[in-house]
Design a protein around this motif. Structure first.
Motif, PDB file in Angstrom:
ATOM      1  N   ASN B  38       0.825  -1.207   0.000  1.00 16.02           N
ATOM      2  CA  ASN B  38       0.000   0.000   0.000  1.00 16.02           C
ATOM      3  C   ASN B  38       0.862   1.262   0.000  1.00 16.02           C
ATOM      4  N   ALA B  40      -0.258   4.207  -0.355  1.00 15.61           N
ATOM      5  CA  ALA B  40      -0.966   5.338   0.248  1.00 15.61           C
ATOM      6  C   ALA B  40      -0.864   5.297   1.771  1.00 15.61           C
ATOM      7  N   TYR B  41      -0.028   4.385   2.279  1.00 14.72           N
ATOM      8  CA  TYR B  41       0.047   4.208   3.731  1.00 14.72           C
ATOM      9  C   TYR B  41       0.375   5.510   4.444  1.00 14.72           C
ATOM     10  N   SER B  43      -0.212   8.506   3.401  1.00 11.78           N
ATOM     11  CA  SER B  43      -1.329   9.450   3.306  1.00 11.78           C
ATOM     12  C   SER B  43      -2.413   9.105   4.319  1.00 11.78           C
ATOM     13  N   THR B 105      -2.446   2.554  -5.558  1.00 12.50           N
ATOM     14  CA  THR B 105      -2.352   3.160  -4.229  1.00 12.50           C
ATOM     15  C   THR B 105      -1.439   4.389  -4.275  1.00 12.50           C
ATOM     16  N   ALA B 109      -2.480   8.042  -3.098  1.00  9.39           N
ATOM     17  CA  ALA B 109      -1.662   8.872  -2.219  1.00  9.39           C
ATOM     18  C   ALA B 109      -1.553  10.294  -2.773  1.00  9.39           C
ATOM     19  N   ASP B 113      -3.028  13.535  -0.902  1.00 11.21           N
ATOM     20  CA  ASP B 113      -2.116  14.595  -0.479  1.00 11.21           C
ATOM     21  C   ASP B 113      -2.480  15.930  -1.114  1.00 11.21           C
ATOM     22  N   THR B 202      -5.105   0.519   8.349  1.00  5.07           N
ATOM     23  CA  THR B 202      -5.392   1.956   8.275  1.00  5.07           C
ATOM     24  C   THR B 202      -5.581   2.530   9.681  1.00  5.07           C
ATOM     25  N   GLY B 223       3.215  12.514   4.932  1.00 10.48           N
ATOM     26  CA  GLY B 223       3.100  11.063   5.014  1.00 10.48           C
ATOM     27  C   GLY B 223       4.230  10.304   4.341  1.00 10.48           C
ATOM     28  N   TRP B 224       4.918  10.962   3.406  1.00 12.85           N
ATOM     29  CA  TRP B 224       5.931  10.225   2.638  1.00 12.85           C
ATOM     30  C   TRP B 224       7.063   9.738   3.516  1.00 12.85           C
ATOM     31  N   LEU B 227       5.788   6.721   5.155  1.00 14.46           N
ATOM     32  CA  LEU B 227       5.741   5.579   4.245  1.00 14.46           C
ATOM     33  C   LEU B 227       7.131   4.967   4.105  1.00 14.46           C
TER      34      LEU B 227
END
Lengths: 234, 292
Positions: B38, B40-41, B43, B105, B109, B113, B202, B223-224, B227
């Motif tokens: 994932n 988008a984790y 995000s 995903t 993200a 974002d 999530t 979030g990056w 991640l």
């Protein structure tokens, strides 16, 4: 109870079953004999919704179940009992059994079925905290059968329960299968070779190269020279 | 350097490590169960932070973090569950679906974002501390905030562990991870388990966002970093291994704290990747990973 009509099944490009028709009546033990790789397991998997592509008709209790998912079939009381490699190796015996009762209809009966299973397999009760992967071949086979019973199914499809076991353990497994049948379960079992077939089976089919080549009562099978030589010797 | 400074750095490492552990466990769970990765984790981490910010700062909701977490649990669970159903599950039947899941995903993200940027603006947001004040233990100065973050993150992990080992759904999740065919045979609905796992992960990362946002702010692209760190921890610990992920999170949390202290925060990612590369060169499956 289960009726298969003109079943064709495929593994990828391979056409494994050719127009197979057979029947299992309520309360019976039906044994499907056949050499390795001739489609016995495929037949069971087709019944239990474990194949992607099946043509033909399968009815269970007079309902068309062709193309049903395994989950739906388990809830209808049809369970596949595989060789041991489909156990949950990193989980305990008890966890394996509890997962056997995952289906909606099995949950209410979980306690009662667990007591029954431990009655039938006292070894499993002694070892309920042990990881499935650390059990001996015979014990793992018992666990696979026990997990199937936890589903509360009426119809058991048992795939080569004696595969790889020593002769005395094989006899024990067949005794247990017969006992389960006496307790009211209908059984379709596939094997390569069974010595005292008449002690176990009511009726026998032989599946060779994807087609049925013999059908009859266990006594008829037992008196057939060719079958005795290939499938019923030891 | 005095011993008490070392202890301060250790506390920081442990605090961050505990939250990283919670987040890495979520990422590794999804990978272990469904082989989906994932992107988008991170995000979702920001999602948790913004969710808390909206409730506490924008709406001025009473009850503090207790209410926030109580509302965040179903929100994050539902968001993850529906995301899996909507964009990941349909890809599963296709060839090379793992790569396609990464792509979609990643798209999610970027969408999220940029959405944060439009809705909340590019500036940083901060959350009030969960507790103020500090405990002086001789020479060591332990803020209640750090202590609470640590306790909550560990509680989150323990709750997760409990769910996995004691509930029927948790057992089913482990069953699907260990033996998908076996799970199918006993009638476990694999697709629902995949979605539930995604939802649970999530929750783990979103709660991480709520906990860490008090110390490190929330920003649209924040979030990056998470991640990358979660991914490094997961790979370092062993893809799909929960124990490995926990161990790796604390090792890397400590490493981060000490590298940050000695050389400055800019060197943290450099050090993390350095350790990861060396580890993977010696043990390609990670600390506790299994092959296959």
């Amino acid at each position: 109870m289960l009726k298969i009509t003109d079943l064709n099944a495929y593994y990828g490009q391979f056409h494994v079953l050719h127009d197979v028709s057979c029947e299992v009546r309520e309360g019976e033990v039906v044994v499907m004999l056949g050499p390795n790789g001739h489609g016995k397991s495929t037949l069971l998997k087709a019944v239990c919704g474990l194949l992607d592509r099946v043509d033909g008709a399968i009815t269970y209790k007079d309902r068309d179940i062709t193309g049903w998912s395994t989950e739906q079939l388990v809830n209808q009381g049809v369970i596949y009992i595989a060789e041991t490699r489909e156990l949950f190796g990193d989980m305990t015996v008890l966890e394996n059994l509890r997962l056997g009762a995952y289906a909606r209809n099995a949950r209410r009966m979980e306690k009662r079925n667990l007591a029954r299973v431990f009655d039938l397999f006292p070894r499993l009760q002694e070892r309920k905290k042990q990881l499935a992967a650390t059990m001996s071949g015979g014990e793992a086979r018992m666990l696979a059968i026990a997990r199937g019973l936890m589903s509360n199914a009426d119809f058991l499809c048992i795939d080569e329960p004696s595969l790889g076991l020593q002769p005395n353990l094989r006899t024990e497994v067949f005794h247990i299968v017969k006992e389960i049948n006496r307790q009211g379960k209908t059984i379709l079992l596939v094997e390569q070779n069974i010595p005292q077939i008449a002690d176990l089976a009511d009726r026998v089919y032989v599946l060779e190269e994807g087609s049925i080549t013999f059908q009859g009562s266990a006594e008829e099978a037992d008196s057939d020279e060719r079958l005795r030589e290939i499938f019923l010797g030891m | 350097m005095y011993i008490e400074e070392y202890l301060d750095v250790c506390i920081s490492g442990l605090t961050n490590g505990s939250v990283y552990a919670m987040m890495a466990v979520g990422l590794t769970l999804v990978y272990g169960v469904s082989r989906a990765f994932n992107f988008a984790y991170g995000s979702f981490y920001s999602l948790g932070g913004y969710f808390a910010w909206v409730l506490m700062v924008l709406l001025g909701l009473g009850g503090g973090y207790f209410t926030v977490v109580l509302l965040a649990l179903p929100f994050l669970m539902g968001f993850g569950f529906l995301t899996e159903k909507a964009i990941v599950a349909p890809l599963r039947k296709r060839s090379d679906w793992e790569v396609k899941v990464m792509m979609i995903t990643l798209g999610l993200a970027l969408f999220l974002d940029n959405g944060y940027q439009v809705v909340f603006g590019p500036g940083m947001k901060s959350l009030p501390p969960i507790m103020t004040g500090a405990l002086e233990l001789g020479p060591v100065y332990l803020t209640y905030q750090d202590a609470m973050i640590f306790v909550l993150a560990i509680s989150g992990i323990l709750a997760f562990w409990w769910v996995l080992n004691n509930t029927r759904t948790g057992m089913a999740v482990r069953a699907v991870a260990q033996n998908p065919v076996g799970a199918k045979i006993v009638g476990i609905p694999k697709n629902r388990i995949f979605a539930a796992t995604f939802g649970l992960s999530t929750v783990m990362v979103g709660l991480g966002g709520i906990l860490l946002a008090q110390k490190y702010f929330i920003s649209p692209m924040g979030g990056w970093d998470i991640l990358v760190k979660s991914w490094v921890i997961t790979a370092f610990g062993g893809m799909g291994s929960i124990r490995g992920g926990l161990l790796a999170a604390f090792i890397l949390g400590m490493l981060e704290a000490f590298v940050g202290y000695w050389f400055g925060m800019t060197w943290v990612l450099f050090a993390l990747f350095g350790v990861l590369l060396v580890t993977l060169a010696i043990r390609p499956q990670g600390l506790m990973g299994k092959w296959g």
